[in-house]
Write an enzyme that holds these catalytic residues in place. Structure first.
Site, PDB file in Angstrom:
ATOM      1  CG  ASP A 194      -0.512  -0.096   2.508  1.00  0.00           C
ATOM      2  OD1 ASP A 194       0.725  -0.119   2.671  1.00  0.00           O
ATOM      3  OD2 ASP A 194      -1.325  -0.150   3.462  1.00  0.00           O
ATOM      4  CD1 TRP A 195       3.597   0.940   2.990  1.00  0.00           C
ATOM      5  CD2 TRP A 195       5.171   0.328   1.513  1.00  0.00           C
ATOM      6  NE1 TRP A 195       4.138  -0.267   3.409  1.00  0.00           N
ATOM      7  CE2 TRP A 195       5.097  -0.664   2.522  1.00  0.00           C
ATOM      8  CE3 TRP A 195       6.083   0.159   0.478  1.00  0.00           C
ATOM      9  CZ2 TRP A 195       5.902  -1.799   2.524  1.00  0.00           C
ATOM     10  CZ3 TRP A 195       6.895  -0.984   0.478  1.00  0.00           C
ATOM     11  CH2 TRP A 195       6.791  -1.937   1.496  1.00  0.00           C
ATOM     12  CG  ASN A 457       3.119  -6.763   9.442  1.00  0.00           C
ATOM     13  OD1 ASN A 457       3.204  -5.952  10.355  1.00  0.00           O
ATOM     14  ND2 ASN A 457       2.312  -6.585   8.405  1.00  0.00           N
ATOM     15  CD  GLU A 458      -0.730  -5.241  10.198  1.00  0.00           C
ATOM     16  OE1 GLU A 458      -1.168  -5.402   9.057  1.00  0.00           O
ATOM     17  OE2 GLU A 458      -0.702  -4.137  10.771  1.00  0.00           O
ATOM     18  CD  GLU A 555       2.526  -1.833  11.408  1.00  0.00           C
ATOM     19  OE1 GLU A 555       1.453  -1.462  10.892  1.00  0.00           O
ATOM     20  OE2 GLU A 555       3.159  -2.828  11.035  1.00  0.00           O
TER      21      GLU A 555
HETATM   22  C1  BMA Z   1       0.299  -2.077   8.486  1.00  0.00           C
HETATM   23  C2  BMA Z   1       1.671  -2.463   8.054  1.00  0.00           C
HETATM   24  C3  BMA Z   1       1.827  -2.454   6.588  1.00  0.00           C
HETATM   25  C4  BMA Z   1       1.101  -1.312   5.962  1.00  0.00           C
HETATM   26  C5  BMA Z   1       0.728  -0.284   6.970  1.00  0.00           C
HETATM   27  C6  BMA Z   1      -0.065   0.841   6.420  1.00  0.00           C
HETATM   28  O1  BMA Z   1      -0.656  -2.966   8.108  1.00  0.00           O
HETATM   29  O2  BMA Z   1       2.048  -3.664   8.641  1.00  0.00           O
HETATM   30  O3  BMA Z   1       1.369  -3.665   6.066  1.00  0.00           O
HETATM   31  O4  BMA Z   1       1.831  -0.775   4.951  1.00  0.00           O
HETATM   32  O5  BMA Z   1      -0.021  -0.854   8.009  1.00  0.00           O
HETATM   33  O6  BMA Z   1      -1.295   0.419   5.915  1.00  0.00           O
END
Ligand code: BMA
Length: 881
Positions: A194-195, A457-458, A555
């Site tokens: 997404d970036w 991640n997630e 995050e």
């Molecule tokens: C989280 C991160 C990335 C993503 C960011 C912004 O989900 O772990 O996967 O780029 O948010 O959406």
């Protein structure tokens, strides 16, 4: 690691009495590259990738220019073959063993030497070696690496996995990416994020070489210091991963001379690859100087020497750095709060982690030079960060990254490379992941900077909160796969390989509580446990009540656009408007461009110039103002929450915003633009991550000021508030609180007053006409930490805010360049921009409340007063509407 040399090198590592020899022949340099039907044939640099080779030879233009990511999709749909020809010496051919070594192949390839297949690769994150002595010949030897299209491979693997889906199948359309990346062990964001753009690379992204040896070859040496609390004793566990020709008895001597510690161990190397471990007792443990995170002390290192002898002959010798530090992740009951704490103790001291998240610095890893790494990491430290999370959708970074983090005191939260997806668990997939994990842990565990491993991640969150619409009847299958991969394999390997640091299965996670719940918690975002990720683009970011009072924020963030000078080289004039195709194309997050304006519009007037270019650049500016202010508000909330439990929540001990750096020139959550230029957020971070920080906020119309201190020593501080009218550079009034003790490592409320009372006692101010600055002072009047500010209303409602007509003068003196600004009135978010002249200002994006202000400019390349003056623009809030 194969040394980066272009031509034939032959290094005699150790040759004593003719008993043992080892030769290294680098095969790095110019290879040939061919596509599948032979229509494209060109020279290609190794290490490197197909895209870089095509660009270097002028076959394609800059892949980052405009829409080229879409135009060059064909590259990853083709298969490519790398070929090189080399000769070997007669001496090399008579050694006992010759291995062909690839430090990194991206990704799926068949390797052949002189027409004979020697092996296959399927994982970008592994080192591969193949036995080739029997295939080497006199004269030319031909080495071929035939790479399969990663897209076709991933699709094929998906097709073969027919019993159930492994979601997501494809990225959202807005990412303009490719499908099934979770089926290939490759940088997950290389199929788009997404970036970031979709550039599914292919290539030999790390070194290639031949290693010939008679007795043994050292593959990896690692050293992990361990501290025994009860005996106050340091030991260093040293592991030697060797490749031995035959059973070899010998002795290994380990020494850290600066600490008068040396020990010799008898050992036996078995034939093939095996690991021998030794524990060196540090005889003078009390003299050990500890490695500390930046801001908490120095990063002293010691030299560890390892020598191996066989029959008294030196057969291996290596030297590496060793740093002493301990790390614990503390998850224990907290008085007054359900749940568990979640914080890091380094050398016994609780440390608040301040920093951000690291993503790949380029789509083509061969462009991530030492200078790029050093610049980004220096910028992190310059912004008072002490931690970075190497996010799981990128790559395990190169050795130099961790070396620099060691030197600079940056703590690294190291994810394994799995992100935002479910993953298959076929045998061959698990096997290749197992080898990847073993190798990466062995490679990285000597680094004191790495303080934690984290499985993915997630993916716990994705499963728990059902991102992929998995029918509940099928959920057990996915949970089982999840546990198989991250718990039964990755976690198990990490715990066997590394006793010196904690392992978390995911991020975000409830940590110990997730484990209780079978590794997938009902709500991995629970603020009472573990770490959280939190994003909201629609809620008002100025309202701290919208943020989770988490134990650890790993995050959170907001997007902004990079500056014009970053976009200009990859665009043309028709792209320079907020509704151009280009602006749309570069935005990979659904509704991202709109969200930025909506959030900015809550507090700022949006740019309305009739000059289209000015309106565009003003819009870039306002997105940066919004982002800086939003992340500031959220980070300050986390920092002031370190000592409090409110409604059962709090004791926040980490704030890592999303994200530090950029992969290309596009809107994103980063605080540093592609190319290294600091966004306004990065300048703000320098302040909001300062060791001592005043934080101001309102609770029910009462203004509170907290003193936050990460120092070890205790302070006595007072808050000093200065109220300004928007119309006047002379302060309306100044207020001082009483001195209060602020213990090291705490956040304390030191000022509290209803806003109405504050304003009533201060001239003719109202919320609309005045603004507040505040700072912390010690008894004698010396300031601690930066000056902060608090808006009493949204700047878009501010009465009396004037166009400040700021003028600027650039000067040079022996210490460097400076810019002196002159303003006619109070000016918020004053932004100095020198275009593409690389460097950073001592301060930027500030609230100007004085007639004159001088900031310095630290140029990262040679420049001049004339060049700076010609490039300099100064923008403040009132200039954009
Ligand atoms: C989280 C991160 C990335 C993503 C960011 C912004 O989900 O772990 O996967 O780029 O948010 O959406």
């Amino acid at each position: 690691m194969i040394p980066p040399v272009d031509s034939f090198v032959c290094v005699l590592l150790c040759l004593f009495y003719g008993v043992s020899s080892e030769e290294l022949l680098s095969l790095n340099g110019k290879w040939r590259l061919l596509n599948s039907n032979g229509s494209v044939s060109l020279p290609a640099q190794v290490p490197g990738c197909v895209h870089s080779a095509l660009q270097q030879q002028g076959v394609i233009l800059d892949p980052y220019f405009r829409f080229n990511d879409a135009s060059y999709r064909w590259i990853a749909l083709d298969n490519w073959t790398y070929t090189t020809t080399f000769t070997v010496s007669a001496e090399l051919r008579v050694t006992q063993q010759v291995r062909l070594i690839f430090d990194g192949v991206d990704t799926v390839a068949s390797v052949s030497l002189n027409g004979v297949v020697v092996g296959e690769t399927d994982n970008m994150f592994r080192r591969y070696d193949f036995s080739v002595r029997h295939l080497l010949k006199d004269g030319d030897n031909v080495l071929n690496v035939a790479l399969l299209s990663p897209l076709l491979y991933a699709t094929e693997r998906r097709r073969a996995h027919s019993s159930y889906r492994v979601p997501p199948e494809c990225p959202p359309d807005v990412q303009k990416g490719e499908c099934h990346v979770n089926f290939i062990r490759k940088e997950q964001s290389s199929f788009s994020w997404d970036w970031g753009p979709s550039f599914p690379t292919l290539g030999l992204w790390k070194g290639v070489g031949l290693e010939a040896f008679d007795a043994l070859r050292l593959i990896q040496v690692s050293s992990v210091p361990l501290y025994n609390l009860s005996s106050s004793q340091w030991t260093v566990r040293v592991e030697l991963l060797v490749d031995a020709v035959q059973t070899t008895d010998g002795r290994v001597t380990l020494s850290v001379q600066e600490l008068d510690s040396e020990q010799t161990f008898p050992t036996r190397f078995q034939p093939g690859k095996n690991k021998n471990s030794f524990t060196l007792l540090i005889s003078t443990s009390s003299r050990v100087k500890l490695w500390w995170p930046s801001g908490h002390g120095d990063q002293p290192s010691y030299h560890l020497t390892v020598r191996g002898f066989q029959d008294g002959v030196l057969v291996l010798s290596t030297e590496s750095k060793v740093y002493f530090r301990s790390v614990e992740l503390v998850q224990e009951p907290l008085p007054g709060s359900p749940g568990l704490s979640f914080y890091f103790r380094i050398n016994g001291k609780p440390i608040f982690l301040k920093g951000s998240n690291w993503i790949p610095a380029h789509s083509f890893q061969d462009r991530v030079t030492p200078a790029v790494l050093r610049n980004l990491l220096q910028s992190a430290v310059d912004a008072n960060m002490n931690a970075l999370r190497v996010w799981g959708g990128g790559v395990y970074e190169q050795d130099l990254f961790y070396d620099i983090c060691d030197e600079m005191g940056i703590m690294v939260w190291q994810d394994f490379m799995f992100a935002c997806a479910m993953y298959p668990t076929e045998d061959d997939f698990i096997q290749t992941v197992r080898e990847e994990v073993v190798q990466q842990v062995q490679r990285l565990k000597s680094h004191p900077s790495v303080i934690i491993w984290s499985g993915n991640n997630e993916n716990e969150a994705a499963l728990a909160t059902d991102w992929f619409d998995i029918p509940s009847s099928q959920r057990p299958t996915y949970v089982k796969d999840y546990v198989t991969l991250y718990v039964n394999n990755i976690r198990k390997i990490v715990q066997e390989e590394d006793h010196s640091r904690p392992f978390l299965v995911s991020s975000p996670t409830n940590g110990a509580e997730s484990e209780q719940e079978g590794w997938v918690a009902a709500n991995p975002y629970d603020p009472h446990y573990g770490d959280t990720h939190f994003y909201s683009y629609t809620l008002d970011c100025w309202d701290w009540r919208t943020f989770p009072r988490t134990r650890f924020a790993s995050e959170y963030g907001f997007q902004s656009w990079p500056s014009f000078s970053t976009l200009q080289p990859v665009s043309v004039p028709e792209d320079w408007s907020y509704d151009s195709n280009f602006t749309f194309h570069r935005q990979h997050h659904a509704d991202g461009n709109q969200q930025m304006l909506l959030q900015a519009g809550l507090h700022f007037n949006l740019p309305n110039s009739t000059d289209p270019l000015k309106r565009f650049t003003d819009t870039l500016y306002i997105t940066q103002v919004m982002q800086a202010q939003c992340v500031k508000a959220q980070t300050e909330f986390y920092r002031r929450s370190r000592s409090e439990i409110i409604e059962g929540k709090g004791q926040t001990m980490g704030a890592l915003y999303w994200q530090l750096n950029d992969i290309w020139q596009a809107p994103s959550w980063s605080s540093i633009e592609f190319g290294g230029k600091w966004k306004m957020l990065h300048y703000f971070a320098q302040s909001f991550f300062a060791a001592v920080l005043p934080v101001g906020f309102e609770d029910d119309d009462t203004l509170l000021i907290y003193a936050v201190s990460d120092l070890s020593r205790d302070l006595k501080l007072r808050a000093v508030l200065t109220v300004y009218s928007w119309t006047d550079l002379d302060p309306v009034c100044t207020l001082r609180s009483d001195l209060q003790p602020v213990t090291g490592g705490s956040a304390v409320a030191i000022y509290k007053q209803p806003v109405a009372a504050l304003l009533a006692g201060c001239g003719h101010c109202t919320r609309l006409t005045c603004v507040l600055t505040f700072r912390l002072e010690e008894e004698g009047g010396s300031q601690q930490g930066p000056t902060n500010h608090h808006f009493l209303c949204s700047p878009r409602e501010a009465r009396g805010l004037q166009t400040p007509n700021i003028t600027a003068k650039v000067q040079e003196d022996p210490t460097g360049f400076s810019v002196t600004l002159h303003s006619a009135s109070v000016a918020p978010f004053v932004w100095l921009d020198v275009g593409d002249i690389a460097g950073c200002f001592s301060s930027n994006g500030f609230l100007m409340v004085s007639e004159n202000r001088t900031v310095s400019f630290n140029a990262w390349r040679p420049t001049s007063v004339a060049e700076l003056s010609a490039s300099l623009t100064v923008t403040s809030l009132r200039d954009v509407y």
